[in-house]
Design a protein around this motif. Structure first.
Motif, PDB file in Angstrom:
ATOM      1  N   ARG A 105       0.821  -1.200   0.000  1.00 16.10           N
ATOM      2  CA  ARG A 105       0.000   0.000   0.000  1.00 16.10           C
ATOM      3  C   ARG A 105       0.865   1.265   0.000  1.00 16.10           C
ATOM      4  O   ARG A 105       2.067   1.198   0.300  1.00 16.10           O
ATOM      5  N   PRO A 106       0.266   2.406  -0.335  1.00 16.36           N
ATOM      6  CA  PRO A 106       1.012   3.668  -0.297  1.00 16.36           C
ATOM      7  C   PRO A 106       1.689   3.867   1.059  1.00 16.36           C
ATOM      8  O   PRO A 106       1.071   3.682   2.105  1.00 16.36           O
ATOM      9  N   LYS A 125       6.502   2.750  -7.891  1.00 12.17           N
ATOM     10  CA  LYS A 125       6.089   4.154  -7.898  1.00 12.17           C
ATOM     11  C   LYS A 125       4.640   4.290  -8.343  1.00 12.17           C
ATOM     12  O   LYS A 125       3.874   5.057  -7.748  1.00 12.17           O
ATOM     13  N   SER A 128       2.499   3.764  -5.574  1.00  9.86           N
ATOM     14  CA  SER A 128       2.805   4.652  -4.433  1.00  9.86           C
ATOM     15  C   SER A 128       3.520   3.919  -3.298  1.00  9.86           C
ATOM     16  O   SER A 128       3.382   4.267  -2.121  1.00  9.86           O
ATOM     17  N   LYS A 130       7.128   2.968  -1.595  1.00 11.03           N
ATOM     18  CA  LYS A 130       8.455   3.579  -1.551  1.00 11.03           C
ATOM     19  C   LYS A 130       9.540   2.541  -1.801  1.00 11.03           C
ATOM     20  O   LYS A 130       9.573   1.488  -1.167  1.00 11.03           O
TER      21      LYS A 130
END
Length: 420
Positions: A105-106, A125, A128, A130
């Motif tokens: 998840r982001p 990316k 989302s 990292k």
């Protein structure tokens, strides 16, 4: 009017290019140089693939036949000893499916080698997630187990390990064990190493999910394509969920893919490609596809990103699977030439770890920086044009700082072809 003039300009440029190519070939003939060198792409294409592509182009009635795709997926899973396999239009899309299946998840973090293709961090990316880079070792160019632990944080959810150049990652088992210790998921990037084995099992089966590539520079080709695999039924359900959400390519895109089977064969594989390549380029060059677009090098998601494989390319894939073991055997035999060359000239051979069988997509060697910057010596002395993966450590895009082994590989690693 503008479009007509632009098309005419492109055609003139293509004819001029052919003229220059054949002028160079005439010079080679006069000087006794070889007209062709071993190619780095599409070397598993044969006349049977070309005939199949032509047949598919002539009869488009079954282009939407999902059973052809399912057959290819089943054949790949059985050959790879994976329980589940789903086919997409690129390895990077198969990676996106893996990211979705793992529920990343982001804000989540994933550890990735600081020596990879830009499409790998792009997939994270676009979700989302990292990317946290970690340095590689220089034996097999995989993640260095000694550098990973310091990169783990409370937000780390997964580790992506890769098997580069057809080698099995030096710290394969150790990385999987470390991930289990920290309750992290493992994604295996097998894009370069389809068919490589470790302890009697093909790579991609130790981690939670894996992805493979059938892009034209890889172990086998559907021109563009990729496969996501898992042995976990729950993750398979999530892969299938992602699969159902993405579309098939449009008919025009499939037409180009099939024409590229023909183009690539005559440009990169046919024994007389030095002149036939130009003839077919004049005929179908306007349909030539680029694997990694300028958008992707800038981290922008292309419009065609996120598609599943369609029947015509699955048919090509099934045909390629019939030959993959034979071609991998040939790669291993050809690699012995480079083993002997390294021994004779004092270069370190890439490491083949214990209980592994590589497939040698390419044969990587660390040479002097000037020999990477100018590879004409290899053509003159060895009759080959080596590859220069990678010119940056996030190839072909940016460089990330602070990774000395990745920097060394960028500066010194060339890779010799292993099929001729």
């Amino acid at each position: 009017m503008k479009n007509t003039l632009k098309a005419e300009y492109i055609e003139i440029r293509r004819f001029l290019k052919v003229g220059k190519n054949q002028a160079r070939n005439l010079k080679k003939i006069l000087s006794g140089e070889p007209l062709v060198t071993p190619s780095l792409v599409s070397m598993t294409l044969d006349s049977d693939d070309v005939n199949l592509a032509k047949k598919l182009l002539a009869d488009r009635g079954k282009w939407d036949d999902s059973s052809t795709v399912e057959s290819f997926e089943s054949k790949f899973a059985a050959w790879n000893s994976s329980k589940y396999a789903l086919a997409f239009m690129a390895g990077r899309v198969a990676l996106s499916a893996c990211i979705y299946a793992l529920g990343l998840r982001p804000g989540d973090e994933v550890i990735v080698p600081a020596y990879t293709c830009v499409v790998v961090p792009n997939a994270f990316k676009f979700a989302s997630v990292k990317v946290v880079y970690s340095d590689i070792e220089l034996d097999t160019y995989g993640l260095d187990i000694n550098r990973i632990e310091a990169r783990i944080t409370s937000k780390t959810r997964a580790i992506l390990l890769h098997h580069l150049y057809g080698l099995v990652c030096r710290d394969y088992q150790a990385i999987v064990d470390l991930a289990k210790h920290y309750n992290l998921k493992v994604i295996e990037d097998c894009a370069h190493s389809t068919g490589a084995e470790f302890r009697g099992q093909k790579v991609g089966n130790l981690g939670d999910v894996a992805f493979y590539s059938s892009e034209h520079s890889k172990i086998f080709t559907t021109i563009q394509g990729g496969i996501a695999t898992t042995n976990n039924p729950e993750l398979a359900t999530k892969l299938e969920e992602y699969y159902q959400q993405v579309p098939y390519p449009k008919v025009g895109w499939l037409d180009k893919q099939l024409h590229n089977v023909i183009l690539d064969f005559y440009k990169f594989k046919h024994p007389q490609r030095w002149w036939l390549g130009d003839i077919w380029d004049l005929r179908y060059g306007h349909k030539q596809l680029i694997s990694t677009t300028l958008e992707e090098t800038k981290g922008i998601r292309p419009k065609h990103y996120g598609q599943k494989m369609a029947a015509p390319l699955a048919a090509i894939g099934s045909n390629q699977l019939l030959k993959i073991d034979s071609y991998n055997d040939r790669r291993r035999k050809y690699a012995k030439r480079w083993d002997y060359w390294c021994e004779e000239h004092g270069y370190r051979k890439p490491t083949v770890i214990q209980d592994s069988i590589p497939v040698y997509l390419r044969y990587p060697i660390l040479v002097e920086p000037e020999k990477k910057r100018n590879t004409t010596w290899a053509y003159k002395k060895l009759g080959v044009i080596p590859g220069v993966w990678f010119r940056t450590n996030i190839h072909p895009s940016q460089t990330v700082e602070g990774f000395p082994n990745a920097d060394k590989a960028v500066e010194c690693c060339i890779n010799f072809p292993c099929l001729n």
